[in-house]
Write an enzyme that holds these catalytic residues in place. Structure first.
Site, mmCIF file in Angstrom:
data_model
loop_
_atom_site.group_PDB
_atom_site.id
_atom_site.type_symbol
_atom_site.label_atom_id
_atom_site.label_comp_id
_atom_site.label_asym_id
_atom_site.label_seq_id
_atom_site.Cartn_x
_atom_site.Cartn_y
_atom_site.Cartn_z
ATOM 1 C CG HIS A 86 8.372 10.653 -23.876
ATOM 2 N ND1 HIS A 86 7.022 10.446 -24.037
ATOM 3 C CD2 HIS A 86 8.503 11.784 -23.118
ATOM 4 C CE1 HIS A 86 6.358 11.406 -23.384
ATOM 5 N NE2 HIS A 86 7.234 12.220 -22.817
ATOM 6 N NE ARG A 100 -4.140 -1.906 1.832
ATOM 7 C CZ ARG A 100 -4.086 -2.962 2.644
ATOM 8 N NH1 ARG A 100 -3.166 -3.008 3.586
ATOM 9 N NH2 ARG A 100 -4.942 -3.947 2.504
ATOM 10 C CD GLU A 109 -2.848 16.129 -16.156
ATOM 11 O OE1 GLU A 109 -1.746 15.662 -15.822
ATOM 12 O OE2 GLU A 109 -3.457 15.807 -17.176
ATOM 13 C CE LYS A 142 0.452 13.840 -14.498
ATOM 14 N NZ LYS A 142 0.195 14.219 -15.902
ATOM 15 C CD GLU A 162 8.913 16.075 -21.879
ATOM 16 O OE1 GLU A 162 8.109 17.000 -21.655
ATOM 17 O OE2 GLU A 162 8.554 14.891 -22.065
ATOM 18 C CG HIS A 181 3.259 15.066 -23.471
ATOM 19 N ND1 HIS A 181 3.973 16.215 -23.662
ATOM 20 C CD2 HIS A 181 4.076 14.216 -22.784
ATOM 21 C CE1 HIS A 181 5.166 16.081 -23.103
ATOM 22 N NE2 HIS A 181 5.254 14.877 -22.567
ATOM 23 N NE ARG A 208 1.421 17.345 -13.271
ATOM 24 C CZ ARG A 208 2.039 16.535 -12.436
ATOM 25 N NH1 ARG A 208 1.644 16.479 -11.180
ATOM 26 N NH2 ARG A 208 3.046 15.786 -12.829
ATOM 27 C CG HIS A 247 1.181 10.031 -24.593
ATOM 28 N ND1 HIS A 247 0.444 10.484 -23.528
ATOM 29 C CD2 HIS A 247 2.485 10.179 -24.238
ATOM 30 C CE1 HIS A 247 1.257 10.902 -22.566
ATOM 31 N NE2 HIS A 247 2.506 10.725 -22.980
ATOM 32 C CG ASN A 300 -0.929 16.504 -20.359
ATOM 33 O OD1 ASN A 300 0.007 15.806 -20.001
ATOM 34 N ND2 ASN A 300 -2.082 16.546 -19.724
ATOM 35 C CE LYS A 350 6.470 17.777 -14.064
ATOM 36 N NZ LYS A 350 6.687 16.459 -14.623
HETATM 37 N N1 NAD Z 1 6.104 10.879 -14.833
HETATM 38 C C1 NAD Z 1 6.200 11.919 -15.630
HETATM 39 O O1 NAD Z 1 5.777 13.031 -15.287
HETATM 40 C C2 NAD Z 1 6.852 11.759 -16.975
HETATM 41 C C3 NAD Z 1 7.170 12.911 -17.708
HETATM 42 C C4 NAD Z 1 7.835 12.739 -18.936
HETATM 43 C C5 NAD Z 1 8.138 11.464 -19.388
HETATM 44 N N2 NAD Z 1 7.786 10.364 -18.647
HETATM 45 C C6 NAD Z 1 8.110 9.010 -19.113
HETATM 46 O O2 NAD Z 1 9.507 8.874 -19.221
HETATM 47 C C7 NAD Z 1 9.812 7.841 -20.174
HETATM 48 C C8 NAD Z 1 10.921 8.277 -21.065
HETATM 49 O O3 NAD Z 1 12.048 8.528 -20.279
HETATM 50 P P1 NAD Z 1 13.526 8.611 -20.881
HETATM 51 O O4 NAD Z 1 13.504 9.402 -22.115
HETATM 52 O O5 NAD Z 1 14.380 9.017 -19.770
HETATM 53 O O6 NAD Z 1 13.813 7.108 -21.374
HETATM 54 P P2 NAD Z 1 14.428 5.816 -20.673
HETATM 55 O O7 NAD Z 1 14.178 5.793 -19.235
HETATM 56 O O8 NAD Z 1 13.919 4.675 -21.477
HETATM 57 O O9 NAD Z 1 16.013 5.975 -20.904
HETATM 58 C C9 NAD Z 1 16.517 6.085 -22.189
HETATM 59 C C10 NAD Z 1 17.730 5.181 -22.428
HETATM 60 O O10 NAD Z 1 18.877 5.772 -21.849
HETATM 61 C C11 NAD Z 1 19.554 4.832 -21.025
HETATM 62 N N3 NAD Z 1 20.173 5.613 -19.961
HETATM 63 C C12 NAD Z 1 19.529 6.275 -18.973
HETATM 64 N N4 NAD Z 1 20.397 7.012 -18.269
HETATM 65 C C13 NAD Z 1 21.625 6.792 -18.791
HETATM 66 C C14 NAD Z 1 22.911 7.290 -18.493
HETATM 67 N N5 NAD Z 1 23.123 8.232 -17.549
HETATM 68 N N6 NAD Z 1 23.951 6.829 -19.230
HETATM 69 C C15 NAD Z 1 23.750 5.953 -20.237
HETATM 70 N N7 NAD Z 1 22.545 5.469 -20.579
HETATM 71 C C16 NAD Z 1 21.487 5.891 -19.869
HETATM 72 C C17 NAD Z 1 18.492 3.875 -20.608
HETATM 73 O O11 NAD Z 1 19.032 2.625 -20.279
HETATM 74 C C18 NAD Z 1 17.625 3.796 -21.854
HETATM 75 O O12 NAD Z 1 18.164 2.900 -22.772
HETATM 76 C C19 NAD Z 1 8.508 7.565 -20.895
HETATM 77 O O13 NAD Z 1 7.985 6.356 -20.420
HETATM 78 C C20 NAD Z 1 7.612 8.722 -20.489
HETATM 79 O O14 NAD Z 1 6.245 8.375 -20.494
HETATM 80 C C21 NAD Z 1 7.165 10.510 -17.455
HETATM 81 ZN ZN ZN Z 2 6.913 14.010 -21.658
#
Ligand code: NAD
Ligand code: ZN
Length: 359
Positions: free
Chosen positions: A257, A114, A230, A136, A178, A241, A234, A245, A238, A220
């Site tokens: 992304h 939980r 949201e 999130k 972003e 987005h 907030r 998506h 998006n 942000k």
């Molecule tokens: N929660 C939120 O508010 C929010 C906001 C924006 C995006 N997201 C989510 O984030 C995700 C995308 O995140 P991302 O772009 O970071 O992708 P990711 O987490 O998939 O990382 C991208 C790649 O980089 C590699 N990597 C990460 N850090 C590294 C480092 N320091 N050195 C070498 N390699 C490294 C990872 O292994 C992966 O292959 C999506 O799922 C998206 O929906 C969430």
């Molecule tokens: Zn995003």
């Protein structure tokens, strides 16, 4: 060391912060045991270093890299592994990785017994400037992105910009989508500065990162402070987005992304220009900024337009016959405050823009 505050938790930005974890988490997330959740790439680079700095008994749980791991199946597997290893209610989870890990590990934390605390250690630029702060968490389902999840405030977010040195250049560039989004939403000068510096910013040894990360988190964080769940404002975060998506799903997650967000911002701005809420030329300025960072600005293919449109039909934000989009009024300011920060756009118009972004 720089410390920012969002809705009661701290975001610490400091070079070499990874080596100072015990002092940074001792007060805000004391735990009997820690479970580090990471992916194979980040785990092999930083996993042992982080584990070594935490108390003995800390486990390192690894999943394959990539968006394909952000699923209910991986959530179940991680949860089961923690249960089998005897993690109790007095545990805490350390999310070590990009946004994929932040969302997945955050969701494990939100639901494990939980809810246990999560410490976010973002390692991509995208996760540092956007994903790690804002509470999130969630996973994707075959029906679409982020459709199952929960809000969970991190106990603390620890950002060590030094880890960007190992991040592949394509990933680094993707994070700037972003950053540009934050400029479009709230700060025209910031947008222009990033657009002007362009590819120079992609030097992983650049000294600019600390400042950019803090500036983006301030933008942000201000929005999240005013509307954490949201219900209204907030939604501006998006921007880009809703279509991003759909593009991610329609292209089988072959785009990053950040790349999809860039394309989504161009297309959504075009829609805004067509319905008269967005200043003409906004989409072109965003496209130019993306190009300066080597990011894609559009997609081609009629069939793809159809697939993307279909994918928007499962988007959480959709009402029948129209999409509600968070649209800029111009670079630096969003529109739609009176209509709950989003604007209804007829599906037919979105389809026309998808088929020909120059309409
Ligand atoms: N929660 C939120 O508010 C929010 C906001 C924006 C995006 N997201 C989510 O984030 C995700 C995308 O995140 P991302 O772009 O970071 O992708 P990711 O987490 O998939 O990382 C991208 C790649 O980089 C590699 N990597 C990460 N850090 C590294 C480092 N320091 N050195 C070498 N390699 C490294 C990872 O292994 C992966 O292959 C999506 O799922 C998206 O929906 C969430
Ligand atoms: Zn995003």
């Amino acid at each position: 060391m720089n410390r920012l505050r969002i809705t009661g938790y701290e975001v610490v930005v400091a070079p070499a912060a990874l080596d100072r974890l015990p002092e940074l988490i001792a007060e805000v997330a004391p735990a009997h045991r820690y479970a580090i959740i990471t992916d194979e790439n980040v785990g092999s680079l930083y996993g042992e270093r982080v584990r070594g700095s935490l108390p003995s008994g800390t486990a390192l749980l690894t999943v394959p890299p990539g968006e394909g791991s952000k699923t209910r199946e991986r959530w179940a597997e991680l949860t089961d592994r923690m249960l089998e290893s005897g993690f109790g209610r007095d545990s805490a989870i350390v999310a070590l990785g990009g946004g994929m890990i932040g969302d997945l590990a955050g969701f494990v934390a939100a639901t494990y017994m939980r809810g246990v605390p999560v410490i976010q250690l973002p390692t991509t630029l995208l996760a540092m400037v956007d994903a790690s702060a804002g509470a999130k968490t969630g996973v994707n389902t075959p029906g679409g992105k982020n459709l199952v999840g929960a809000f969970l405030r991190p106990a603390v977010v620890v950002i060590d910009p030094d880890v960007l040195r190992t991040l592949p250049r394509r990933q680094l560039a993707g994070g700037f989508s972003e950053v540009l989004k934050h400029g479009v939403i709230a700060d025209a000068e910031y947008f222009q500065r990033i657009a002007d510096e362009g590819a120079e910013l992609l030097d992983p040894n650049s000294s600019h990162y600390s400042g950019i990360i803090q500036h983006s988190i301030r933008i942000k964080g201000g929005i999240v402070e005013r509307d954490e769940l949201e219900r209204g404002e907030r939604m501006v975060l998006n921007f880009g987005h809703t279509l991003a998506h759909a593009i991610e799903a329609a292209t089988g997650y072959s785009l990053l992304h950040g790349e999809a967000v860039g394309i989504g911002m161009v297309l959504e701005s075009r829609c805004g220009e067509e319905i008269g809420v967005t200043e003409r030329g906004t989409a072109a300025r965003i496209a130019q900024a993306l190009r300066s960072l080597g990011l894609p600005t559009g997609l081609t293919g009629e069939a793809l337009a159809e697939t993307i449109l279909n994918a928007t039909r499962t988007d959480k934000k959709r009402r029948s016959g129209e999409l509600r989009l968070a649209l800029p009024a111009r670079i630096g300011a969003m529109s739609g405050i009176e209509q709950g920060w989003s604007t209804a756009v007829p599906e037919a118009l979105v389809e026309a823009v998808l088929r020909d972004p120059s309409v």
